[in-house]
Design an enzyme around this catalytic site. Sequence first.
Site, mmCIF file in Angstrom:
data_model
loop_
_atom_site.group_PDB
_atom_site.id
_atom_site.type_symbol
_atom_site.label_atom_id
_atom_site.label_comp_id
_atom_site.label_asym_id
_atom_site.label_seq_id
_atom_site.Cartn_x
_atom_site.Cartn_y
_atom_site.Cartn_z
ATOM 1 N N GLU A 108 -15.105 -6.648 -26.757
ATOM 2 C CA GLU A 108 -15.692 -6.525 -25.417
ATOM 3 C C GLU A 108 -15.463 -5.144 -24.827
ATOM 4 O O GLU A 108 -16.250 -4.678 -23.990
ATOM 5 C CB GLU A 108 -15.109 -7.603 -24.490
ATOM 6 C CG GLU A 108 -15.474 -9.028 -24.897
ATOM 7 C CD GLU A 108 -14.537 -9.654 -25.911
ATOM 8 O OE1 GLU A 108 -13.827 -8.905 -26.628
ATOM 9 O OE2 GLU A 108 -14.498 -10.886 -26.001
ATOM 10 N N CYS B 83 -10.466 -4.749 -28.071
ATOM 11 C CA CYS B 83 -11.273 -5.942 -28.327
ATOM 12 C C CYS B 83 -12.752 -5.556 -28.410
ATOM 13 O O CYS B 83 -13.166 -4.510 -27.897
ATOM 14 C CB CYS B 83 -11.091 -6.963 -27.206
ATOM 15 S SG CYS B 83 -9.571 -7.919 -27.299
ATOM 16 N N CYS C 142 -11.043 -13.314 -24.697
ATOM 17 C CA CYS C 142 -9.657 -13.427 -24.232
ATOM 18 C C CYS C 142 -9.610 -13.175 -22.717
ATOM 19 O O CYS C 142 -10.592 -12.737 -22.111
ATOM 20 C CB CYS C 142 -8.751 -12.453 -24.982
ATOM 21 S SG CYS C 142 -8.907 -10.729 -24.480
ATOM 22 N N ASN D 277 -14.323 -5.291 -32.532
ATOM 23 C CA ASN D 277 -12.927 -4.943 -32.286
ATOM 24 C C ASN D 277 -12.496 -3.787 -33.189
ATOM 25 O O ASN D 277 -12.968 -3.644 -34.323
ATOM 26 C CB ASN D 277 -11.994 -6.154 -32.427
ATOM 27 C CG ASN D 277 -12.095 -6.878 -33.745
ATOM 28 O OD1 ASN D 277 -13.114 -6.821 -34.422
ATOM 29 N ND2 ASN D 277 -11.033 -7.575 -34.105
ATOM 30 N N VAL D 278 -11.621 -2.962 -32.654
ATOM 31 C CA VAL D 278 -11.096 -1.796 -33.371
ATOM 32 C C VAL D 278 -9.585 -1.810 -33.206
ATOM 33 O O VAL D 278 -9.069 -1.581 -32.101
ATOM 34 C CB VAL D 278 -11.693 -0.478 -32.820
ATOM 35 C CG1 VAL D 278 -11.135 0.719 -33.579
ATOM 36 C CG2 VAL D 278 -13.223 -0.495 -32.913
#
Length: 135
Positions: free
Chosen positions: A61, A59, A92, A48-49
């Site tokens: 992903e 996220c 999520c 995540n960034v």
Amino acid sequence: MEPATTVDWQALEAAAVAAMQNAYAPYSKFPVGAAALTGDGRIVSGCNVENASYGLTLCAECALVGNLHMTGGGLLRAFYCVDGSGNILMPCGRCRQLLYEFRAPGMELMTTQGIKTMDQVLPDAFGPEHLEETR
Ligand code: THU
């Protein structure tokens, strides 16, 4: 079609933990790492960034699907996501949709309830096929 090889879940876990260590999460202090096995045997991953404008956070992903495309594209066979302690994390809702787009048939996810399919974690999903129906 049956996958050529079995999924090495330990390798995916290790890749997810390694990705998590690159997280930029100064605001939530909740680092996340995600890793997936592709149809041709690659492992792709992401962290995540976050952003000072909190809602712009990416996220793990998001980075993973970017990595998928940057390294040759293809589809995802198996997925593993971890939190900052290395515990299994459920993707999520938005990220379930991201993963759904690139799922290989029968894609599996490691969840807090064991291995589940993409269809189990995102039932009745909207997908590319629905765009075709209305054309
Ligand atoms: N996060 C992810 O990276 N993936 C998920 O599926 C759940 C949430 C991140 C976003 C944010 O940086 C932090 O976790 C706390 O919500």
